[in-house]
Design an enzyme around this catalytic site. Sequence first.
Site, PDB file in Angstrom:
ATOM      1  N   GLU A 190      -5.122  -6.411   0.550  1.00 17.84           N
ATOM      2  CA  GLU A 190      -5.917  -7.317   1.362  1.00 17.84           C
ATOM      3  C   GLU A 190      -7.334  -6.761   1.507  1.00 17.84           C
ATOM      4  O   GLU A 190      -7.485  -5.565   1.750  1.00 17.84           O
ATOM      5  CB  GLU A 190      -5.306  -7.499   2.758  1.00 17.84           C
ATOM      6  CG  GLU A 190      -5.924  -8.679   3.498  1.00 17.84           C
ATOM      7  CD  GLU A 190      -5.320  -8.923   4.884  1.00 17.84           C
ATOM      8  OE1 GLU A 190      -4.698  -8.011   5.435  1.00 17.84           O
ATOM      9  OE2 GLU A 190      -5.502 -10.032   5.380  1.00 17.84           O
ATOM     10  N   GLY A 323      -5.713   0.670   9.379  1.00 14.65           N
ATOM     11  CA  GLY A 323      -4.664   1.227  10.237  1.00 14.65           C
ATOM     12  C   GLY A 323      -3.289   0.985   9.651  1.00 14.65           C
ATOM     13  O   GLY A 323      -2.460   1.889   9.584  1.00 14.65           O
ATOM     14  N   ALA A 324      -3.053  -0.257   9.221  1.00 10.41           N
ATOM     15  CA  ALA A 324      -1.764  -0.609   8.646  1.00 10.41           C
ATOM     16  C   ALA A 324      -1.908  -1.932   7.921  1.00 10.41           C
ATOM     17  O   ALA A 324      -2.873  -2.665   8.131  1.00 10.41           O
ATOM     18  CB  ALA A 324      -0.714  -0.738   9.747  1.00 10.41           C
ATOM     19  N   MET A 325      -0.925  -2.242   7.062  1.00  4.48           N
ATOM     20  CA  MET A 325      -1.006  -3.468   6.266  1.00  4.48           C
ATOM     21  C   MET A 325       0.363  -4.120   6.161  1.00  4.48           C
ATOM     22  O   MET A 325       1.341  -3.469   5.798  1.00  4.48           O
ATOM     23  CB  MET A 325      -1.565  -3.110   4.876  1.00  4.48           C
ATOM     24  CG  MET A 325      -1.627  -4.282   3.917  1.00  4.48           C
ATOM     25  SD  MET A 325      -2.745  -5.593   4.541  1.00  4.48           S
ATOM     26  CE  MET A 325      -1.909  -7.032   3.876  1.00  4.48           C
ATOM     27  N   GLU A 326       0.364  -5.433   6.440  1.00  3.88           N
ATOM     28  CA  GLU A 326       1.621  -6.172   6.620  1.00  3.88           C
ATOM     29  C   GLU A 326       2.249  -6.657   5.320  1.00  3.88           C
ATOM     30  O   GLU A 326       2.756  -7.781   5.266  1.00  3.88           O
ATOM     31  CB  GLU A 326       1.361  -7.368   7.542  1.00  3.88           C
ATOM     32  CG  GLU A 326       0.448  -8.469   6.963  1.00  3.88           C
ATOM     33  CD  GLU A 326      -1.024  -8.301   7.284  1.00  3.88           C
ATOM     34  OE1 GLU A 326      -1.439  -7.162   7.578  1.00  3.88           O
ATOM     35  OE2 GLU A 326      -1.753  -9.299   7.236  1.00  3.88           O
ATOM     36  N   HIS A 359       2.362  -5.172  15.823  1.00  3.72           N
ATOM     37  CA  HIS A 359       1.381  -6.052  15.176  1.00  3.72           C
ATOM     38  C   HIS A 359       1.828  -6.406  13.754  1.00  3.72           C
ATOM     39  O   HIS A 359       1.853  -7.573  13.360  1.00  3.72           O
ATOM     40  CB  HIS A 359       0.027  -5.327  15.156  1.00  3.72           C
ATOM     41  CG  HIS A 359      -1.081  -6.066  14.486  1.00  3.72           C
ATOM     42  ND1 HIS A 359      -2.070  -6.716  15.188  1.00  3.72           N
ATOM     43  CD2 HIS A 359      -1.379  -6.254  13.175  1.00  3.72           C
ATOM     44  CE1 HIS A 359      -2.917  -7.270  14.345  1.00  3.72           C
ATOM     45  NE2 HIS A 359      -2.522  -7.006  13.108  1.00  3.72           N
ATOM     46  N   GLU A 360       2.206  -5.386  13.002  1.00  7.17           N
ATOM     47  CA  GLU A 360       2.581  -5.634  11.601  1.00  7.17           C
ATOM     48  C   GLU A 360       3.870  -6.440  11.514  1.00  7.17           C
ATOM     49  O   GLU A 360       3.993  -7.334  10.677  1.00  7.17           O
ATOM     50  CB  GLU A 360       2.725  -4.312  10.852  1.00  7.17           C
ATOM     51  CG  GLU A 360       1.450  -3.457  10.829  1.00  7.17           C
ATOM     52  CD  GLU A 360       0.217  -4.201  10.370  1.00  7.17           C
ATOM     53  OE1 GLU A 360       0.335  -5.087   9.501  1.00  7.17           O
ATOM     54  OE2 GLU A 360      -0.881  -3.921  10.893  1.00  7.17           O
ATOM     55  N   HIS A 363       3.276 -10.049  11.904  1.00  2.00           N
ATOM     56  CA  HIS A 363       2.716 -10.675  10.698  1.00  2.00           C
ATOM     57  C   HIS A 363       3.777 -11.170   9.722  1.00  2.00           C
ATOM     58  O   HIS A 363       3.474 -11.986   8.864  1.00  2.00           O
ATOM     59  CB  HIS A 363       1.872  -9.653   9.940  1.00  2.00           C
ATOM     60  CG  HIS A 363       0.431  -9.592  10.342  1.00  2.00           C
ATOM     61  ND1 HIS A 363      -0.356 -10.700  10.485  1.00  2.00           N
ATOM     62  CD2 HIS A 363      -0.382  -8.528  10.581  1.00  2.00           C
ATOM     63  CE1 HIS A 363      -1.590 -10.312  10.805  1.00  2.00           C
ATOM     64  NE2 HIS A 363      -1.630  -8.997  10.885  1.00  2.00           N
ATOM     65  N   GLU A 382      -4.755 -12.735  12.236  1.00  2.40           N
ATOM     66  CA  GLU A 382      -5.019 -11.495  12.967  1.00  2.40           C
ATOM     67  C   GLU A 382      -5.052 -11.667  14.480  1.00  2.40           C
ATOM     68  O   GLU A 382      -4.574 -10.814  15.216  1.00  2.40           O
ATOM     69  CB  GLU A 382      -6.320 -10.864  12.480  1.00  2.40           C
ATOM     70  CG  GLU A 382      -6.254 -10.419  11.016  1.00  2.40           C
ATOM     71  CD  GLU A 382      -5.131  -9.429  10.729  1.00  2.40           C
ATOM     72  OE1 GLU A 382      -4.529  -8.912  11.687  1.00  2.40           O
ATOM     73  OE2 GLU A 382      -4.846  -9.184   9.555  1.00  2.40           O
TER      74      GLU A 382
HETATM   75 ZN    ZN Z   1      -3.138  -7.620  11.230  1.00  2.94          ZN
END
Ligand code: ZN
Length: 914
Positions: A190, A323-326, A359-360, A363, A382
């Site tokens: 992304e 930070g992180a990716m879904e 959060h992830e 998603h 988001e």
């Molecule tokens: Zn996100």
Amino acid sequence: MRQSVGRRHAFKILAKQASFLLALPVAQTLFSALAPAGAATTTIRPKGEEMNLDDSPGSVDPYRLPRHIIPHRYELRLEPDLATATFAGRETIALTITQATSVILLNAVDLTILSALLEGASRTRLEATIELQESAQRCRLTLPQPIAPGEWRLHLTFQGKLNDQLRGFYRSTYKDAAGITHTMAATQFEATDARRAFPCWDEPDFKAVFATTLVIDPRLTAVSNTAVASESIEAGKKVLRFADSIKMSTYLAAFVVGKIEATPPVLVGKTPLRLWTVPGKQPLTSFGHEIAVASLKFFEDYYGIPYPGDKLDLLAITDFASGAMENLGAITFRETALLVDRQSATHGELERVADVVAHENAHMWFGDLVTMSWWNGLWLNEAFATFMEMLAVDAWKPEWKRWEAFGTARAAAFAVDGLRSTRPIEYPVQAPKDAEAMFDVLTYEKGASVLRMLEQHIGPRVFRDGVRDYLDAHAYGNADTKDLWVSLGKIARQPVPELMDSWIFQSGFPLITAEINQSGRLVLSQQRFSYLTNPSPLTPHPSPATWQIPLQIRITAGGKTSSSRLLLTEKDTTVPLPHDWESILVNEEGHGFYRVRYGQDLMDRLLKAGVERLAVTERFNLINDAWATTIAGLMPLTDYLDLTARFTTEQDKNVWAVILDSFSFLNRIVTVEDRPMLEAFVRSRLSPAVTSLGWVPRSGESEGTKQLRGELIAAQGKLGNDPAIQQRAAELYGAYRLNATAVDPNVVPSIVAILAHTGDAPRYDEFHDRFRTAVTPQEERRYLFSLAAFQPKALVERTLARTISGEIRTQDAPFLVSAVMGNVYGRELAWDFVKTNWEKMDQLFPKQGMRRICSGISNLATPELERDVRTFFESRKVDLGGKTLDQNFEQLRIIVAVRERDSRTLRTYLARSR
Ligand SMILES: [Zn+2]
């Protein structure tokens, strides 16, 4: 995606995740050459062919692919070689072609495409001519003859490099316990980097099924989006075939290869869940595991739809840009966002892991199952995930009072949205760098704030049912903002689009002025809030605008309180009052995304009733709105400083965060000669709370109080420059060194920060050593960032030099540079360093790196530095995408304007308070 954690800096309250978001994407060297690509080649179009079938001049948006070729399945085989940092690939893409064509356009960049063969239903096989258009990030395949509409299969073979830019298919390294360096490969696609790993239709609405095969060294392991369907050894290699994915966007595909270890799978409903780390870090997984399980259950229940994948892996990657990716079923994290030691971590560090994991997971439905059609609608993904992370963590740990702390996130959004150079939540996106620039505080925090306001307005249950309706209607597909409003409006039976359009498509937010008119009625008037009250050459004056504002007010009369809800639609609204009214609070409970400014009489009555009688979020808003209107010149600085005296017995960490941020702002503009007076003033404001809290937690104390203790001690030792606090910090550090449990974990970071603030070269070396030998990601980060806080010039220079020497991971280095800019003793050195090393850093750091560095420029709060900053960026013609650089300039202009306007007032006030 979840952004990574920067340092607190600049003049606004920064949500933990938001601190660098004011900053900008980089990648300008990669994308600035992006001329409209149509001019690159010319094609003679067959007569009568539609305009958008190819890339001839003027025919298509250079950043969008034509729509007559639709991919629906990728059979993808990748063979990474970690030793040479390369990979070989081959894929078969099933296509539906709806119009005759002889050109196929798809995305690819930094790949070598070796062959391209198109195969039709009747065994027609056509070899295509391959042309890579690097600047347009596309591949153009020309067929020897036009082909008919129908089903086709495109066979491609290609090669690429595992890069060090932390995007596409990239290389990450780590050292084992014996100090030996190992390599792993991971992906981050992304927004638009799947095209760096395999040729594809790299736009979110080209959803397709992925059938992935990874061919790896038999000593390694690999993870992708789905469960392993089969494993075999072929020609000495391990061949892992993964099950078919659901229909999903290319940016959600993921591959991780290395010597990695997993927790035993735990079934959550029907979903096996695991956490992955490099060897030796499994002991840090238990907390992340717990919230992963809890939030997955929570979301299945909230959304009313089972988790859409066949398994869920959460992977800690040693080098990770955000930070992180879904990625569906294979969520990737930077280590600090997933791995934590619950015994030694601060409450804030635990909360951070809980937030990001939730959060992830959110998603997986909002983003993965239903995806925005294009990047202008990124907020749908988001803002929603940010809102849902709060809901899930709040349900998991109600005692954390997560929604109270959300005020800080809302304040971070206000800080940027109060700029003239802000943008609407939904904003046009064309080029890749503009897509990257959308990952900012407006998308995440403002978006989540307006969703919270709407949820409170229509009611949580109605809101949830509307969300379910939306997900049901668009599962496995794409959707736009209006689709969400249609669902919410249908369930709520209210005109939701009319209500929400001004919040989503209009930039800025309202300032509500509350006053009593001559006939004794309450008058509420709305106008756009702006920090710059005088016209500035920077940006045009905000246009007059109104919002539909859901408003909740509380009126105290005759000793009783009553609440009323209104929807303000006009510029001015008059509200009748009971004759015996005593006080009025606007924005009761604090969910509204607007600021409030009270007329003198209203403010006096509110204060007379006692700020301690307000709810936490209401106190937070009162002081935060007061500080913002002070910066804007609508409230005298002296009134604000007087107001802070009413908070000396305050017990809430969020409210204190506003006050400490405002003192930190003043520390940036105060002169060197006046700084001791400011320090004395800070001490006088903080002392009662610091003394009453002490250094040691009491039994039964809340997590919030423990955090507050840490924050106040740090502020007293640094901003207050309190010698007694500094001495006690040194003593406690000595005890902590001998026994890590001798000091409360929430106080340890404050001690480290204070010792860095007052530290000499031996202390610097010690902290540097602790950074290199840290056993948890949080400890590593703490000592790394302490290196930005030393005062002696030689030490500041050593820290800066380390950011480009290869010693510090590029995922962290830009934040460290920005943190040095936030150190008033190091900011000028840092700025010189940035100017000197701009090109080098631009090449070295991941694509968001320069945006993160630029988020620090508002610390350069002198007229001379401001001029220098402008000259530098103007002469370089730096473009970081979106409006983020303009926002940094405006923030700098504002702080310098306050300095010029209020310096003398501040000096007089401080002298008088001595
Ligand atoms: Zn996100």
